[in-house]
Design an enzyme around this catalytic site. Structure first.
Site, mmCIF file in Angstrom:
data_model
loop_
_atom_site.group_PDB
_atom_site.id
_atom_site.type_symbol
_atom_site.label_atom_id
_atom_site.label_comp_id
_atom_site.label_asym_id
_atom_site.label_seq_id
_atom_site.Cartn_x
_atom_site.Cartn_y
_atom_site.Cartn_z
ATOM 1 N N ASP A 162 70.841 -2.215 15.989
ATOM 2 C CA ASP A 162 71.635 -2.212 17.231
ATOM 3 C C ASP A 162 71.077 -3.254 18.203
ATOM 4 O OD1 ASP A 162 73.716 0.173 18.428
ATOM 5 O OD2 ASP A 162 72.801 -1.155 19.927
ATOM 6 N N TYR A 220 91.870 -6.933 20.258
ATOM 7 C CA TYR A 220 91.151 -5.875 19.531
ATOM 8 C C TYR A 220 91.886 -5.520 18.230
ATOM 9 C CZ TYR A 220 88.936 -1.371 18.595
ATOM 10 O OH TYR A 220 88.275 -0.326 18.000
HETATM 11 N N1 LIG Z 1 85.748 4.944 20.555
HETATM 12 C C1 LIG Z 1 86.962 4.757 20.006
HETATM 13 O O1 LIG Z 1 87.986 5.245 20.523
HETATM 14 C C2 LIG Z 1 87.106 3.971 18.736
HETATM 15 C C3 LIG Z 1 88.322 4.075 18.038
HETATM 16 C C4 LIG Z 1 88.481 3.351 16.855
HETATM 17 C C5 LIG Z 1 87.450 2.556 16.385
HETATM 18 N N2 LIG Z 1 86.278 2.481 17.090
HETATM 19 C C6 LIG Z 1 85.230 1.612 16.558
HETATM 20 O O2 LIG Z 1 84.054 2.367 16.369
HETATM 21 C C7 LIG Z 1 82.909 1.521 16.458
HETATM 22 C C8 LIG Z 1 81.891 2.163 17.383
HETATM 23 O O3 LIG Z 1 82.506 2.435 18.626
HETATM 24 P P1 LIG Z 1 81.929 3.502 19.662
HETATM 25 O O4 LIG Z 1 83.105 4.070 20.371
HETATM 26 O O5 LIG Z 1 80.952 4.408 18.996
HETATM 27 O O6 LIG Z 1 81.211 2.482 20.689
HETATM 28 P P2 LIG Z 1 79.821 2.543 21.509
HETATM 29 O O7 LIG Z 1 79.983 1.470 22.536
HETATM 30 O O8 LIG Z 1 79.508 3.943 21.925
HETATM 31 O O9 LIG Z 1 78.745 2.084 20.414
HETATM 32 C C9 LIG Z 1 78.770 0.782 19.883
HETATM 33 C C10 LIG Z 1 77.348 0.381 19.518
HETATM 34 O O10 LIG Z 1 77.420 -0.949 18.949
HETATM 35 C C11 LIG Z 1 76.353 -1.711 19.487
HETATM 36 N N3 LIG Z 1 76.704 -3.133 19.486
HETATM 37 C C12 LIG Z 1 77.681 -3.743 20.200
HETATM 38 N N4 LIG Z 1 77.649 -5.079 19.997
HETATM 39 C C13 LIG Z 1 76.629 -5.305 19.123
HETATM 40 C C14 LIG Z 1 76.093 -6.475 18.541
HETATM 41 N N5 LIG Z 1 76.565 -7.698 18.855
HETATM 42 N N6 LIG Z 1 75.060 -6.349 17.688
HETATM 43 C C15 LIG Z 1 74.540 -5.133 17.399
HETATM 44 N N7 LIG Z 1 75.003 -3.978 17.928
HETATM 45 C C16 LIG Z 1 76.029 -4.071 18.792
HETATM 46 C C17 LIG Z 1 76.173 -1.192 20.910
HETATM 47 O O11 LIG Z 1 74.867 -1.512 21.419
HETATM 48 C C18 LIG Z 1 76.405 0.300 20.741
HETATM 49 O O12 LIG Z 1 75.196 0.997 20.454
HETATM 50 C C19 LIG Z 1 83.433 0.153 16.908
HETATM 51 O O13 LIG Z 1 83.554 -0.699 15.782
HETATM 52 C C20 LIG Z 1 84.813 0.463 17.461
HETATM 53 O O14 LIG Z 1 85.704 -0.629 17.358
HETATM 54 C C21 LIG Z 1 86.080 3.162 18.253
#
Ligand SMILES: NC(=O)c1ccc[n+]([C@@H]2O[C@H](COP(=O)([O-])OP(=O)(O)OC[C@H]3O[C@@H](n4cnc5c(N)ncnc54)[C@H](O)[C@@H]3O)[C@@H](O)[C@H]2O)c1
Length: 251
Positions: A37, A145
């Protein structure tokens, strides 16, 4: 359940939200798990933590190599790190497009490239990519996105084809709106956070947001050695948002 006993897993974006829930679930089911991360400072034992930016190939290779050394191998890669973007096709400039595609698509390419030599050594190799309902349904104000997650869906299928004969399975999950710190940030930024939350909940036939634990459960299902014949699939975890067409309440 101990279907992951003896297996080694790496979760990108594993310090928060879906990635964190997945890392904890895999560990609870017997895996040794490393998190990669941008900011792994909140990650505690038994999870191992490695700092890396998925937009930086050298940083990914160094962290992945260190994680594989710590774990003693690699069987499961969860490509989950991702960022969001809002707006129509008119609203994001070229720099924003490059940035989101760099994290959400090329980030998975970089980690997978570095992981494949290790996964080839595993008898239970699996990759799970975190995709999104944005890949399969047209959502307003999500042009960039959605394009990034559409690419993740196609990449998942292509990778599954390329590596099936090497014994490496590749699948993805397509979550609806999940109650994670990411969505909390979106709600905080909305003019009326309560109304925005209500609108997001109403968009899902189940009437509530998806939980990170529910997405983690689906990721673990796809990554598990128990799912040895499942590859090239996209598993919706969206409270029915993609597949169901309900009549309005009371009609
Ligand atoms: N939350 C939603 O509604 C949702 C829905 C569909 C898909 N997603 C996908 O789920 C995944 C996680 O989302 P989440 O909601 O848990 O988000 P979040 O922001 O809670 O967690 C994302 C994590 O990714 C890390 N991160 C971001 N950019 C980074 C980089 N360049 N290098 C290394 N680490 C990095 C961040 O530090 C964070 O810990 C994403 O791919 C997102 O597109 C989320």
């Amino acid at each position: 359940m101990s279907d992951f006993e003896g297996l080694k897993a790496l979760v990108t974006g594993g310090a928060s939200g879906i990635g964190r829930a997945t890392a904890e679930l895999l560990a609870a089911r017997g895996a040794e798990v490393a998190v990669l991360d941008l900011d792994p400072s909140s990650v505690d034992k038994p999870l191992l933590a490695h700092r890396a930016d998925v937009t930086d190939d050298a940083s990914v290779r160094a962290a992945l190599s260190a994680a594989v050394t710590d774990l003693g191998g690699l069987d499961v890669l969860i490509n989950n790190a991702g960022i969001g973007a809002q707006g129509t096709v008119e609203d994001n400039d070229d720099e924003q497009w490059r940035r989101v595609l760099d994290v959400n698509v090329l980030g998975m390419v970089r980690t997978t490239r570095a992981a494949l030599p290790h996964l080839r050594e595993s008898a239970h190799a699996a990759i799970v990519n975190t995709c999104s309902i944005a890949a399969t349904a047209g959502l307003p104000q999500r042009a960039l996105y959605s394009a990034s997650k559409g690419a993740v869906l196609s990449l998942t299928l292509a990778m599954a084809a390329d590596h099936v004969r090497e014994g490496i399975r590749v699948n993805c999950v397509n979550p609806g709106t999940v109650d994670t710190p990411w969505v909390a940030r979106l709600l905080d930024a909305a003019p009326d956070p309560a109304a925005e939350r209500a609108a997001l909940q109403a968009r899902q036939p189940a009437g509530r947001l998806v939980t990170a634990a529910e997405v983690a459960g689906a990721i673990a299902y796809l990554a598990s050695p128990l799912s040895g014949s499942t590859t090239g699939t996209a598993l919706a975890v969206d409270g029915g948002m993609q597949g169901l067409r309900l009549r309005p309440v009371g009609q």
